[in-house]
Design a protein around this motif. Sequence first.
Motif, mmCIF file in Angstrom:
data_model
loop_
_atom_site.group_PDB
_atom_site.id
_atom_site.type_symbol
_atom_site.label_atom_id
_atom_site.label_comp_id
_atom_site.label_asym_id
_atom_site.label_seq_id
_atom_site.Cartn_x
_atom_site.Cartn_y
_atom_site.Cartn_z
ATOM 1 N N HIS A 115 21.881 35.856 40.897
ATOM 2 C CA HIS A 115 21.217 35.471 39.649
ATOM 3 C C HIS A 115 20.864 36.708 38.828
ATOM 4 C CE1 HIS A 115 17.788 33.860 37.185
ATOM 5 N NE2 HIS A 115 18.696 32.920 36.993
ATOM 6 N N ALA A 116 20.384 37.744 39.494
ATOM 7 C CA ALA A 116 20.046 38.982 38.799
ATOM 8 C C ALA A 116 21.285 39.618 38.167
ATOM 9 C CB ALA A 116 19.384 39.962 39.757
ATOM 10 N N ALA A 117 22.438 39.387 38.780
ATOM 11 C CA ALA A 117 23.690 39.934 38.258
ATOM 12 C C ALA A 117 24.255 39.104 37.114
ATOM 13 C CB ALA A 117 24.718 40.029 39.380
ATOM 14 N N GLY A 118 23.683 37.937 36.849
ATOM 15 C CA GLY A 118 24.125 37.130 35.721
ATOM 16 C C GLY A 118 24.688 35.766 36.054
ATOM 17 N N ALA A 119 24.756 35.408 37.331
ATOM 18 C CA ALA A 119 25.264 34.083 37.687
ATOM 19 C C ALA A 119 24.259 33.006 37.303
ATOM 20 C CB ALA A 119 25.550 34.011 39.186
ATOM 21 N N VAL A 120 24.770 31.887 36.806
ATOM 22 C CA VAL A 120 23.907 30.749 36.468
ATOM 23 C C VAL A 120 24.023 29.622 37.495
ATOM 24 C CG1 VAL A 120 23.950 31.247 34.002
ATOM 25 C CG2 VAL A 120 25.673 29.704 34.981
ATOM 26 N N GLY A 121 25.010 29.753 38.382
ATOM 27 C CA GLY A 121 25.197 28.727 39.396
ATOM 28 C C GLY A 121 25.813 29.306 40.650
ATOM 29 N N ALA B 74 39.189 36.150 34.638
ATOM 30 C CA ALA B 74 38.018 35.548 34.002
ATOM 31 C C ALA B 74 38.031 35.785 32.498
ATOM 32 C CB ALA B 74 36.738 36.099 34.614
ATOM 33 N N ALA B 75 38.352 37.015 32.090
ATOM 34 C CA ALA B 75 38.372 37.342 30.666
ATOM 35 C C ALA B 75 39.453 36.545 29.941
ATOM 36 C CB ALA B 75 38.590 38.842 30.475
ATOM 37 N N ALA B 76 40.602 36.356 30.580
ATOM 38 C CA ALA B 76 41.673 35.585 29.963
ATOM 39 C C ALA B 76 41.262 34.124 29.790
ATOM 40 C CB ALA B 76 42.945 35.686 30.802
ATOM 41 N N LEU B 77 40.601 33.575 30.789
ATOM 42 C CA LEU B 77 40.145 32.190 30.682
ATOM 43 C C LEU B 77 39.092 32.046 29.587
ATOM 44 C CD1 LEU B 77 39.959 31.387 34.488
ATOM 45 C CD2 LEU B 77 41.471 30.257 32.827
ATOM 46 N N ALA B 78 38.190 33.021 29.503
ATOM 47 C CA ALA B 78 37.171 32.989 28.453
ATOM 48 C C ALA B 78 37.827 33.080 27.075
ATOM 49 C CB ALA B 78 36.169 34.114 28.650
ATOM 50 N N ALA B 79 38.838 33.954 26.942
ATOM 51 C CA ALA B 79 39.533 34.103 25.670
ATOM 52 C C ALA B 79 40.279 32.833 25.292
ATOM 53 C CB ALA B 79 40.498 35.288 25.740
ATOM 54 N N ALA B 80 40.663 32.042 26.293
ATOM 55 C CA ALA B 80 41.349 30.778 26.038
ATOM 56 C C ALA B 80 40.387 29.659 25.658
ATOM 57 C CB ALA B 80 42.159 30.370 27.267
ATOM 58 N N GLY B 81 39.086 29.953 25.668
ATOM 59 C CA GLY B 81 38.115 28.988 25.183
ATOM 60 C C GLY B 81 37.233 28.358 26.229
ATOM 61 N N THR C 37 30.554 39.514 40.743
ATOM 62 C CA THR C 37 29.490 38.888 39.959
ATOM 63 C C THR C 37 28.831 39.904 39.036
ATOM 64 O OG1 THR C 37 29.082 37.322 41.756
ATOM 65 C CG2 THR C 37 27.378 37.521 40.080
ATOM 66 N N ARG C 38 28.598 41.096 39.524
ATOM 67 C CA ARG C 38 27.999 42.140 38.687
ATOM 68 C C ARG C 38 28.937 42.524 37.542
ATOM 69 N NH1 ARG C 38 26.420 44.706 44.178
ATOM 70 N NH2 ARG C 38 24.298 43.932 44.476
ATOM 71 N N ARG C 39 30.231 42.454 37.800
ATOM 72 C CA ARG C 39 31.203 42.792 36.749
ATOM 73 C C ARG C 39 31.286 41.687 35.706
ATOM 74 N NH1 ARG C 39 33.122 44.152 33.091
ATOM 75 N NH2 ARG C 39 35.019 45.313 32.595
ATOM 76 N N LEU C 40 31.167 40.449 36.137
ATOM 77 C CA LEU C 40 31.354 39.324 35.224
ATOM 78 C C LEU C 40 30.059 38.781 34.638
ATOM 79 C CD1 LEU C 40 34.025 37.208 37.185
ATOM 80 C CD2 LEU C 40 34.403 38.940 35.413
ATOM 81 N N GLY C 41 28.944 39.096 35.281
ATOM 82 C CA GLY C 41 27.684 38.468 34.895
ATOM 83 C C GLY C 41 27.230 38.772 33.485
#
Length: 255
Positions: A97-103, A25-32, A64-68
Amino acid sequence: MNPFAALHHTQTPLFLPNAWDHASAAALAAAGFGAIGTTSLGVAAAAGLPDGAAATREATLRLTRRLGGEPFLLTVDAGGGFSDDPEQVAELARELHAAGAVGVNLEDGLGPVGLHAAKVAAVKSAVPDLFVNARTDTYWLGDGDRADTLRRLDAYQEAGADGVFVPGVADPEGITDLVKHVEVPLNVLHSPTGPTLPALADLGVRRVSLGSLLYRHALGAALETAADIAAGRAPEGTAPSYDDVQALCGPRSGR
């Protein structure tokens, strides 16, 4: 309209890659990529659990808690909600949702239409801001029966789904038919042998997911690399450095 929902109503479809752990997930986010989904197969396989057997509820929540809290929009593949009780599915949605998911993705597995519609309705009642992508498996597990597909999509829309997902549909005529029928954004699964992303945009698709494709390619690349080295060949492709991966996950010790 919340930011994640708004991504389904732009000039180009939301192109959604799917991660299976923090580093991917972090790599994909870093890729934009500003929005990232999870893949149920990848999450299950990484934990040594079967996919589609309601065995990964806790693994899904942990991820989800790790990525949220990360700086991207996260949508979670929750299978069938890990329960046939709509209220328990709604409770899971609250926790996500409480963990940070939007969908969240909820799949019907070709089960009773009324049950899946009740799950969708329960989630939207419990967490109105959560984008519910209601998936039907008529093409994925069935033979793509048009009447059954439309019947299911109608029921899920009426229950309050924000989007509908039909993995497995890949022919342009079938996709166009679905786009014309539904009133909410249509999500399809990218197929390497199906229409390209620009072609899907022209057909009116609003969201294109990769599902487990990245995870399976990563696993395939690992096997190919091991085979190349064992055969005395230099491995092909690229790999992030040790320091690159460390930067994704924060400073740690050891190799």
